[in-house]
Write an enzyme that holds these catalytic residues in place. Structure first.
Site, PDB file in Angstrom:
ATOM      1  N   SER A 191     -65.230  17.019 -14.193  1.00  0.00           N
ATOM      2  CA  SER A 191     -63.859  16.905 -14.687  1.00  0.00           C
ATOM      3  C   SER A 191     -63.755  16.030 -15.939  1.00  0.00           C
ATOM      4  CB  SER A 191     -62.939  16.367 -13.592  1.00  0.00           C
ATOM      5  OG  SER A 191     -63.432  15.146 -13.073  1.00  0.00           O
ATOM      6  N   HIS A 241     -61.418  11.057 -16.009  1.00  0.00           N
ATOM      7  CA  HIS A 241     -60.494  11.929 -16.721  1.00  0.00           C
ATOM      8  C   HIS A 241     -60.022  11.300 -18.030  1.00  0.00           C
ATOM      9  CE1 HIS A 241     -59.280  14.342 -12.850  1.00  0.00           C
ATOM     10  NE2 HIS A 241     -60.579  14.277 -13.051  1.00  0.00           N
TER      11      HIS A 241
END
Length: 291
Positions: A191, A241
């Protein structure tokens, strides 16, 4: 009828674009843009002008970032997805492999034996963890994001530049995780790299003067989901992230700087080197704290 809507690419009518070929003036999307001495040309005009007597290298179609246009503009994205899926299946077959590849700051006990971490010199974990997943829904969601966001970006940047964005974004996300999280907690997943591709996509949309609201909305939505508790045993790593998003945007700025020829290559190289050194500094700082 919406008269303010941008025209569609002549090869991909469903893709709105504000860029036109400097020779035939047909609208072209990022996948069809080929750098020319002035502006961009479409693939048809490049092929038509390939017999001008210039060297093959000079006539080679170029992406918006200066990379060579590939026959399959999404090949590297497919390869990255294949690698992620292969590592996922390997980790299912051998759970100990997941422990060896996950991002871990300091050693823990696993099956009665100590497992070392980044702080003891296993720096490879900062990148191997980017290709590691242990839940099927986790790998599927990340691979969907990689395909949707990564495919168009690879076409716009070219393979080598796209790979640089992916790997540096993964490293940047891992560096922030290593800096800010509990050293005994294992972190894994692509991610951070996917968020980096999203950050570079924001820069690309800005460079092409696209409508920014849809892209910004996507970024905000993904960040909101990052901070929403999911419950259970799985926790989203907001550090990965955010670190990936910022890193991808920084590398994207360097890749898409309005420059040509050698100047553009130098800017891109300096940007990648600078981002790598910044991540390395964060990693070494954290290592000094843990040792």
């Amino acid at each position: 009828m919406d008269t303010d809507r941008l025209p569609g690419c002549y090869r991909h009518p469903d893709r709105d674009t504000g860029i036109r070929c400097t020779r035939c003036e047909r609208p072209i999307c990022p996948e069809c843009m080929i750098s020319a001495s002035v502006g961009f040309q479409c693939p048809d005009c490049v092929r038509a002008g390939s017999g001008t007597g210039h060297s093959p290298a000079a006539n080679a179609p170029r992406t918006l970032a200066g990379g060579v246009v590939a026959a399959d503009p999404h090949l590297l994205t497919k390869t990255l997805i294949g690698i992620n899926v292969a590592v996922f299946l390997a980790a299912l077959a051998a759970p100990a492999l997941a422990v060896r590849l996950a991002l871990l700051g300091r050693y823990v006990e696993f099956l009665g034996a100590p497992v070392e971490g980044v702080s003891t010199g296993e720096y490879y974990r900062l990148l191997t963890s980017v290709f590691l997943h242990t839940e099927w829904w986790h790998v599927i969601s990340n691979m969907i994001g990689l395909w949707v966001i990564g495919g168009p970006l690879e076409a716009a940047l070219g393979r080598s530049r796209y790979l640089a964005v992916y790997l540096l974004s993964g490293l940047g996300g891992s560096a922030l995780v290593y800096l800010l999280t509990e050293p005994y907690a294992a972190t894994l997943g692509a991610s951070g790299a996917v968020f980096g591709l999203l950050g570079a996509t924001v820069v690309l949309a800005r460079r092409l003067r696209y409508e920014m609201r849809p892209v910004i909305t996507m970024v905000v939505l993904m960040l909101v989901l990052t901070f929403v508790p999911l419950g259970g045993h799985f926790t989203v790593s907001w550090q990965a992230h955010v670190g990936g998003l910022i890193t991808g945007a920084l590398v994207g700025l360097g890749m898409l700087t309005p420059a040509t020829g050698r100047n553009r290559t130098v800017i891109q190289g300096v940007t990648c080197a600078g981002v790598f050194l910044l991540a390395a500094a964060v990693i070494l700082l954290r290592t000094a704290e843990l040792t």
